[in-house]
Write an enzyme that holds these catalytic residues in place. Structure first.
Site, PDB file in Angstrom:
ATOM      1  N   ARG A  38      67.153  -2.738  45.443  1.00 52.00           N
ATOM      2  CA  ARG A  38      66.373  -2.896  44.205  1.00 52.00           C
ATOM      3  C   ARG A  38      65.794  -4.306  44.068  1.00 52.00           C
ATOM      4  O   ARG A  38      65.818  -4.878  42.976  1.00 52.00           O
ATOM      5  CB  ARG A  38      67.234  -2.626  42.961  1.00 52.00           C
ATOM      6  CG  ARG A  38      67.527  -1.182  42.676  1.00 52.00           C
ATOM      7  CD  ARG A  38      66.369  -0.498  41.941  1.00 52.00           C
ATOM      8  NE  ARG A  38      66.563   0.940  41.985  1.00 52.00           N
ATOM      9  CZ  ARG A  38      67.173   1.636  41.034  1.00 52.00           C
ATOM     10  NH1 ARG A  38      67.591   1.045  39.941  1.00 52.00           N
ATOM     11  NH2 ARG A  38      67.321   2.926  41.159  1.00 52.00           N
ATOM     12  N   ARG A  42      63.219  -4.477  37.386  1.00 47.72           N
ATOM     13  CA  ARG A  42      63.008  -5.047  36.051  1.00 47.72           C
ATOM     14  C   ARG A  42      63.540  -6.457  35.867  1.00 47.72           C
ATOM     15  O   ARG A  42      63.205  -7.116  34.894  1.00 47.72           O
ATOM     16  CB  ARG A  42      63.631  -4.121  35.002  1.00 47.72           C
ATOM     17  CG  ARG A  42      62.812  -2.870  34.776  1.00 47.72           C
ATOM     18  CD  ARG A  42      63.604  -1.828  34.034  1.00 47.72           C
ATOM     19  NE  ARG A  42      64.756  -1.439  34.843  1.00 47.72           N
ATOM     20  CZ  ARG A  42      65.630  -0.512  34.507  1.00 47.72           C
ATOM     21  NH1 ARG A  42      65.510   0.106  33.348  1.00 47.72           N
ATOM     22  NH2 ARG A  42      66.632  -0.207  35.303  1.00 47.72           N
ATOM     23  N   ARG A  51      54.736  -3.154  34.875  1.00 46.51           N
ATOM     24  CA  ARG A  51      55.296  -2.020  34.126  1.00 46.51           C
ATOM     25  C   ARG A  51      54.769  -1.911  32.699  1.00 46.51           C
ATOM     26  O   ARG A  51      54.828  -0.833  32.101  1.00 46.51           O
ATOM     27  CB  ARG A  51      56.831  -2.093  34.113  1.00 46.51           C
ATOM     28  CG  ARG A  51      57.483  -1.494  35.324  1.00 46.51           C
ATOM     29  CD  ARG A  51      57.477   0.044  35.301  1.00 46.51           C
ATOM     30  NE  ARG A  51      58.610   0.589  34.584  1.00 46.51           N
ATOM     31  CZ  ARG A  51      58.526   1.384  33.532  1.00 46.51           C
ATOM     32  NH1 ARG A  51      57.348   1.712  33.046  1.00 46.51           N
ATOM     33  NH2 ARG A  51      59.609   1.864  32.962  1.00 46.51           N
ATOM     34  N   ASP A  87      60.623   5.978  44.677  1.00 46.70           N
ATOM     35  CA  ASP A  87      61.884   6.389  44.057  1.00 46.70           C
ATOM     36  C   ASP A  87      62.477   7.580  44.801  1.00 46.70           C
ATOM     37  O   ASP A  87      61.755   8.409  45.358  1.00 46.70           O
ATOM     38  CB  ASP A  87      61.727   6.727  42.572  1.00 46.70           C
ATOM     39  CG  ASP A  87      63.092   6.803  41.900  1.00 46.70           C
ATOM     40  OD1 ASP A  87      63.646   5.742  41.574  1.00 46.70           O
ATOM     41  OD2 ASP A  87      63.632   7.913  41.772  1.00 46.70           O
ATOM     42  N   TYR A 163      70.972  15.596  42.098  1.00 52.77           N
ATOM     43  CA  TYR A 163      69.958  15.386  41.045  1.00 52.77           C
ATOM     44  C   TYR A 163      69.261  16.697  40.689  1.00 52.77           C
ATOM     45  O   TYR A 163      68.976  16.966  39.520  1.00 52.77           O
ATOM     46  CB  TYR A 163      68.913  14.354  41.479  1.00 52.77           C
ATOM     47  CG  TYR A 163      69.342  12.944  41.202  1.00 52.77           C
ATOM     48  CD1 TYR A 163      69.411  12.458  39.902  1.00 52.77           C
ATOM     49  CD2 TYR A 163      69.699  12.091  42.237  1.00 52.77           C
ATOM     50  CE1 TYR A 163      69.822  11.168  39.640  1.00 52.77           C
ATOM     51  CE2 TYR A 163      70.104  10.795  41.991  1.00 52.77           C
ATOM     52  CZ  TYR A 163      70.173  10.335  40.693  1.00 52.77           C
ATOM     53  OH  TYR A 163      70.584   9.062  40.434  1.00 52.77           O
TER      54      TYR A 163
HETATM   55  O1  CP3 Z   1      63.068  -2.713  45.501  1.00 54.00           O
HETATM   56  C1  CP3 Z   1      63.515  -1.567  45.371  1.00 54.00           C
HETATM   57  O2  CP3 Z   1      64.618  -1.199  45.806  1.00 54.00           O
HETATM   58  C2  CP3 Z   1      62.632  -0.629  44.596  1.00 54.00           C
HETATM   59  C3  CP3 Z   1      62.454   0.731  45.076  1.00 54.00           C
HETATM   60  C4  CP3 Z   1      63.469   1.729  44.545  1.00 54.00           C
HETATM   61  C5  CP3 Z   1      63.459   2.321  43.240  1.00 54.00           C
HETATM   62  N1  CP3 Z   1      64.397   3.310  43.229  1.00 54.00           N
HETATM   63  C6  CP3 Z   1      62.543   2.001  42.115  1.00 54.00           C
HETATM   64  C7  CP3 Z   1      63.093   2.171  40.762  1.00 54.00           C
HETATM   65  C8  CP3 Z   1      64.491   2.316  45.275  1.00 54.00           C
HETATM   66  C9  CP3 Z   1      64.971   2.002  46.693  1.00 54.00           C
HETATM   67  C10 CP3 Z   1      65.067   3.326  44.431  1.00 54.00           C
HETATM   68  C11 CP3 Z   1      66.123   4.233  44.894  1.00 54.00           C
HETATM   69  C12 CP3 Z   1      66.814   5.062  43.927  1.00 54.00           C
HETATM   70  N2  CP3 Z   1      66.318   5.705  42.836  1.00 54.00           N
HETATM   71  C13 CP3 Z   1      68.169   5.429  44.046  1.00 54.00           C
HETATM   72  C14 CP3 Z   1      69.067   5.028  45.191  1.00 54.00           C
HETATM   73  C15 CP3 Z   1      69.567   3.662  45.038  1.00 54.00           C
HETATM   74  C16 CP3 Z   1      70.770   3.520  44.172  1.00 54.00           C
HETATM   75  O3  CP3 Z   1      70.618   2.857  43.129  1.00 54.00           O
HETATM   76  O4  CP3 Z   1      71.819   4.047  44.535  1.00 54.00           O
HETATM   77  C17 CP3 Z   1      68.492   6.247  42.959  1.00 54.00           C
HETATM   78  C18 CP3 Z   1      69.845   6.822  42.666  1.00 54.00           C
HETATM   79  C19 CP3 Z   1      67.310   6.425  42.203  1.00 54.00           C
HETATM   80  C20 CP3 Z   1      67.116   7.246  41.004  1.00 54.00           C
HETATM   81  C21 CP3 Z   1      66.778   6.407  39.842  1.00 54.00           C
HETATM   82  N3  CP3 Z   1      65.574   5.746  39.695  1.00 54.00           N
HETATM   83  C22 CP3 Z   1      67.558   6.149  38.709  1.00 54.00           C
HETATM   84  C23 CP3 Z   1      68.962   6.678  38.488  1.00 54.00           C
HETATM   85  C24 CP3 Z   1      66.807   5.326  37.869  1.00 54.00           C
HETATM   86  C25 CP3 Z   1      67.143   4.882  36.476  1.00 54.00           C
HETATM   87  C26 CP3 Z   1      68.166   3.821  36.499  1.00 54.00           C
HETATM   88  C27 CP3 Z   1      67.639   2.555  35.940  1.00 54.00           C
HETATM   89  O5  CP3 Z   1      67.906   1.513  36.554  1.00 54.00           O
HETATM   90  O6  CP3 Z   1      66.966   2.617  34.902  1.00 54.00           O
HETATM   91  C28 CP3 Z   1      65.573   5.036  38.523  1.00 54.00           C
HETATM   92  C29 CP3 Z   1      64.483   4.190  38.012  1.00 54.00           C
HETATM   93  C30 CP3 Z   1      63.956   3.134  38.932  1.00 54.00           C
HETATM   94  N4  CP3 Z   1      63.580   3.338  40.217  1.00 54.00           N
HETATM   95  C31 CP3 Z   1      63.706   1.758  38.602  1.00 54.00           C
HETATM   96  C32 CP3 Z   1      63.161   1.160  39.743  1.00 54.00           C
HETATM   97  C33 CP3 Z   1      62.689  -0.262  39.891  1.00 54.00           C
HETATM   98  C34 CP3 Z   1      63.956   1.079  37.254  1.00 54.00           C
HETATM   99  C35 CP3 Z   1      63.241   1.699  36.167  1.00 54.00           C
HETATM  100  C36 CP3 Z   1      61.845   1.303  35.758  1.00 54.00           C
HETATM  101  O7  CP3 Z   1      61.108   0.465  36.303  1.00 54.00           O
HETATM  102  O8  CP3 Z   1      61.496   1.927  34.764  1.00 54.00           O
END
Ligand code: CP3
Length: 355
Positions: A38, A42, A51, A87, A163
């Site tokens: 990540r 944010r 965003r 994502d 999921y």
């Molecule tokens: O630099 C990076 O790693 C960004 C790329 C990335 C995102 N999601 C963008 C994102 C990657 C590699 C992911 C993978 C991802 N997504 C996983 C596996 C990694 C892990 O954490 O185990 C999972 C389980 C998801 C599903 C997911 N996406 C969830 C559960 C959430 C909400 C949780 C939260 O932090 O709010 C997301 C949202 C998400 N995906 C964000 C980002 C930067 C944050 C939310 C946003 O910008 O609104």
């Protein structure tokens, strides 16, 4: 088609091939490579600015924006690899499962998969709809021109299935396990369909220039050893092998996997991602020294004073004992509110570390 670039193995010269790829292949490196789960998110002002004008999925779907976010984060931190901004949930849509990210709630799948009929209705022939991720990778690869490793990624079959079935995140994975135990045939068909789509999705990413694929089995730790072995291992292994046949190494990562590391290693992935709960040397021993490892600082340590951060970073580097095949990372993703300067400081500590 696999690009010819990947068919030529890098010569064993410390300056040949990126430090990150060399470490994935357990070749000696000049300095331990580092990147962060990540790393674009944010906690970073530049990401929050983008965003303000776009939803998460809009950023993913516009290759210009996804590439910009990926590149900005990697350059600001000075890391050795850039993970494409996308994502885990994106493949759900072309399978026929629309989802949304609800503010503060994480992902919500509107019609979760609960029955054999639901599984039968899923599409497997539309992975090309994810082409926007490949277009973003092309832009990132063109920008870095081989200076940084480019990481493509997808979810592992079990984690993605969870999921689809739960309809979002879960505490106890009751629906997932009910389908898994209660209708083994539907469960296998579901995983088969996921593997078909993810294989095509990874192929798009590799053809576009991804040097490595990370497979996130984020919720593998919700399974007992026996359930992982009986219900998740085979599909994960199939996906790992399919990606390897495209000519790139695989990083396989899960959370709370202490008891699962040896069996996760049996998938054959070149690199196993370690979560932060275990000492790195214990984790590496469990994985086996024939694999590389990635990890494993607690992401919340990034909120500590620099002396404490440095102590923990050095402890991890010392535990790696200079053995080829360590990629420094966190044990799970950076959380919102993390001070960016502390993340940058870790990069410096890792790069300046000498035994
Ligand atoms: O630099 C990076 O790693 C960004 C790329 C990335 C995102 N999601 C963008 C994102 C990657 C590699 C992911 C993978 C991802 N997504 C996983 C596996 C990694 C892990 O954490 O185990 C999972 C389980 C998801 C599903 C997911 N996406 C969830 C559960 C959430 C909400 C949780 C939260 O932090 O709010 C997301 C949202 C998400 N995906 C964000 C980002 C930067 C944050 C939310 C946003 O910008 O609104």
């Amino acid at each position: 088609m696999v690009s010819s670039r990947k068919e030529t193995a890098p010569a064993d010269n410390l300056l040949e091939g990126s430090r990150f790829i060399r470490a994935c292949l357990r070749r000696p490196v000049d300095r331990t490579p580092v990147w962060f789960l990540r790393q674009a998110g944010r906690y970073m002002q530049e990401y929050r600015d983008v965003r303000k004008h776009h939803t998460l999925v809009e950023i993913c779907r516009q290759p210009e924006l996804a590439a910009e976010v990926t590149i900005t984060a990697a350059e600001k931190l000075g890391v050795d690899a850039a993970i494409i901004f996308a994502d885990l949930l994106l493949p759900l849509e072309p399978m026929g499962l629309p989802f949304e990210f609800e503010a503060g709630e994480g992902p919500v799948v509107h019609h979760p998969v609960r029955t054999a009929e639901d599984v039968a209705a899923l599409h497997t022939d539309r992975a090309d709809q994810l082409d926007y991720v490949a277009r973003a990778i092309e832009k990132v690869a063109a920008h870095f021109g081989g200076r940084l490793g480019i990481i493509g990624f997808c979810g592992a079959p079990y984690t993605l299935a969870s999921y689809m079935i739960e309809g979002g995140g879960s505490r106890n994975y009751i629906y997932t396990k009910q389908l898994m135990y209660g209708d083994t045939i539907a469960w296998s068909r579901l995983l088969d369909k996921i593997v078909v789509v993810l294989t095509e999705y990874c192929r798009l990413q590799v053809d576009a220039g991804a040097d490595v694929i990370q497979i996130f089995d984020s919720w593998a730790g919700s399974l007992s050893f026996s359930d992982y072995r009986d219900y998740a291992l085979e599909a994960a292994t199939r996906l790992v092998r399919a990606v390897q046949s495209m000519g790139v190494p695989v990083i396989y990562f899960g959370v709370e996997t202490t008891g699962l590391l040896p069996i996760m290693s049996s998938t054959g992935a070149e690199v196993i991602g370690l979560d932060w709960r275990q000492a790195l040397d214990d984790g590496w021993r469990a994985v086996g020294h024939t694999r590389a490892v990635q990890g494993n600082l607690d992401p919340i340590t990034l909120f500590a004073p620099l002396e404490i951060i440095e102590r923990r970073v050095k402890e991890i580097l010392r535990a790696a004992k200079g053995r080829p095949g360590h990629i420094f990372n966190l044990g799970h993703g950076i959380v919102p509110g993390t001070p960016v300067e502390n993340v940058q400081a870790v990069v410096k500590m890792v790069h300046e570390y000498r035994e």
